[in-house]
Design an enzyme around this catalytic site. Structure first.
Site, PDB file in Angstrom:
ATOM      1  N   HIS A  92       0.801  -1.231   0.000  1.00 41.13           N
ATOM      2  CA  HIS A  92       0.000   0.000   0.000  1.00 41.13           C
ATOM      3  C   HIS A  92       0.837   1.286   0.000  1.00 41.13           C
ATOM      4  O   HIS A  92       0.517   2.258   0.683  1.00 41.13           O
ATOM      5  CB  HIS A  92      -0.951   0.006   1.187  1.00 41.13           C
ATOM      6  CG  HIS A  92      -2.062  -0.998   1.098  1.00 41.13           C
ATOM      7  ND1 HIS A  92      -2.514  -1.515  -0.096  1.00 41.13           N
ATOM      8  CD2 HIS A  92      -2.820  -1.584   2.076  1.00 41.13           C
ATOM      9  CE1 HIS A  92      -3.496  -2.368   0.149  1.00 41.13           C
ATOM     10  NE2 HIS A  92      -3.704  -2.435   1.444  1.00 41.13           N
ATOM     11  N   HIS A 164      -9.821   2.280   0.312  1.00 50.23           N
ATOM     12  CA  HIS A 164      -9.718   1.141   1.231  1.00 50.23           C
ATOM     13  C   HIS A 164     -10.772   1.202   2.337  1.00 50.23           C
ATOM     14  O   HIS A 164     -10.457   1.022   3.518  1.00 50.23           O
ATOM     15  CB  HIS A 164      -8.318   1.106   1.838  1.00 50.23           C
ATOM     16  CG  HIS A 164      -7.856  -0.254   2.273  1.00 50.23           C
ATOM     17  ND1 HIS A 164      -8.323  -0.876   3.408  1.00 50.23           N
ATOM     18  CD2 HIS A 164      -6.960  -1.114   1.714  1.00 50.23           C
ATOM     19  CE1 HIS A 164      -7.733  -2.048   3.546  1.00 50.23           C
ATOM     20  NE2 HIS A 164      -6.891  -2.224   2.530  1.00 50.23           N
ATOM     21  N   GLU A 297     -11.755  -3.621  -3.038  1.00 51.54           N
ATOM     22  CA  GLU A 297     -10.819  -2.628  -3.563  1.00 51.54           C
ATOM     23  C   GLU A 297     -10.662  -2.809  -5.070  1.00 51.54           C
ATOM     24  O   GLU A 297     -10.089  -3.794  -5.522  1.00 51.54           O
ATOM     25  CB  GLU A 297      -9.463  -2.775  -2.874  1.00 51.54           C
ATOM     26  CG  GLU A 297      -9.523  -2.715  -1.358  1.00 51.54           C
ATOM     27  CD  GLU A 297      -8.307  -3.402  -0.739  1.00 51.54           C
ATOM     28  OE1 GLU A 297      -7.169  -2.965  -1.033  1.00 51.54           O
ATOM     29  OE2 GLU A 297      -8.506  -4.374   0.020  1.00 51.54           O
TER      30      GLU A 297
END
Length: 332
Positions: A92, A164, A297
């Site tokens: 991420h 997210h 996502e």
């Protein structure tokens, strides 16, 4: 660091709250079948709580959503090393990804939208190129949250952006997500190893616990998932050609809430909140336990820079990224 909060709402009772830290969506409120308006994402009541360590609640993710194996990739003859922040992986965007940056936010009341922008300088978290990112949140009168991504770079760089949010359509986290019914328009998914990193192989969902081609309860087969302590997999969406298509449909039978996910992206990461462990005190002093929320996502595939058979995530100068995802809330 001054954290500012922004609110978008419509005449149907839908409201979202956003903060400039990480572009985080802190709240999505929508009505149930009885007209009761409740929050359907996990997070914190106080914006300042998002400065603490948390599992990316509601955040914009970049430069690269999901995992890059060993934090390494190559562009031409040059090798790049990124931060390792998830076992052996880069996850991420690294130690201080987009979720921890302050975004500039401009309100556009005539469009019922917020325009968020951030300039990621060359070398940030190890990535090449000066990257300009603009993300627009729009709330429509049809109870849709539209997320539009635009990005440009002056040097070729991998890019994979997503949102997210941890959804729980029961409202105010009244029950886990195990009785939610989920459909995913995907016949295949990317196989992963014990570090949750793609092997490069492709799995077929038919006749397996991974099959959501027809709606089924998430809890029906979650204990059968062999890797990831639950679902944490990238699904390869059907017939993706860059146009907006239905990726998933989530339904919670008690509240009657349904959420449709539409996207131009080729993949959908379904994460069933496996690492929530009761250690986080969330909204209304609620302890977030395993499977209290799920993420859908929209994205390109994890570790794409290291797999030539995956759709490319390289962004080139003069070729802007345009991507759209819609979370549409309905009642059934």
């Amino acid at each position: 660091m001054k954290i500012k909060k922004y609110i978008l709402s419509n005449s149907q009772g839908m409201e979202i709250q956003v903060i400039n830290l990480g572009g985080i969506i802190t709240s999505i409120k929508v009505p149930d079948k009885n007209g009761v308006i409740e929050d359907v994402i996990l997070g914190f009541d106080e914006p300042a709580r998002y400065t603490d360590q948390h599992p990316y609640f509601g955040a914009l993710i970049g430069r690269y959503a999901n995992r890059i194996a060993n934090g390494e990739f190559h562009l031409g003859e040059k090798s790049y090393q990124l931060a390792i922040n998830n076992g052996p992986n880069h996850l991420h965007g690294g130690l201080k990804g987009f979720d921890k940056r302050i975004w500039n936010i401009e309100e556009q009341p005539e469009m019922n939208a917020l325009v968020l922008s951030y300039l990621s300088p060359d070398g940030e978290e190890g990535y090449p190129g000066n990257l300009s990112v603009e993300v627009t949140y729009t709330v429509s009168e049809h109870n849709e949250l539209k997320i539009d991504y635009v990005a440009t770079t002056d040097t070729t760089t991998p890019l994979n952006l997503t949102s997210h949010c941890y959804f729980n359509l029961s409202g105010n986290n009244k029950s886990s997500i195990l009785d939610h019914e989920l459909l995913i328009n995907a016949d295949e998914y990317t196989l992963i190893d014990h570090n949750l990193t793609p092997t490069g192989g492709i799995g077929h969902v038919k006749n397996s616990e991974m099959d959501f081609t027809r709606p089924k309860k998430i809890g029906d087969h979650i204990l059968s998932v062999k890797v990831g302590f639950g679902f944490d997999h990238n699904y390869i969406l059907r017939d993706t050609d860059g146009s907006l298509k239905l990726a998933a449909r989530l339904h919670e039978p008690v509240s009657g809430r349904t959420m449709e996910v539409l996207t131009t992206e080729p993949g959908l990461q379904f994460y069933s909140g496996n690492f929530l462990d009761g250690s986080l005190i969330g909204k209304k002093n609620d302890l977030y336990e395993k499977h209290d929320g799920l993420c859908l996502e929209t994205q390109h595939f994890p570790d794409s820079p290291n797999h030539r058979n995956f759709p490319s995530t390289l962004l080139h100068p003069g070729e802007p990224l345009h991507s759209r995802t819609i979370y549409r809330f309905l009642l059934n």
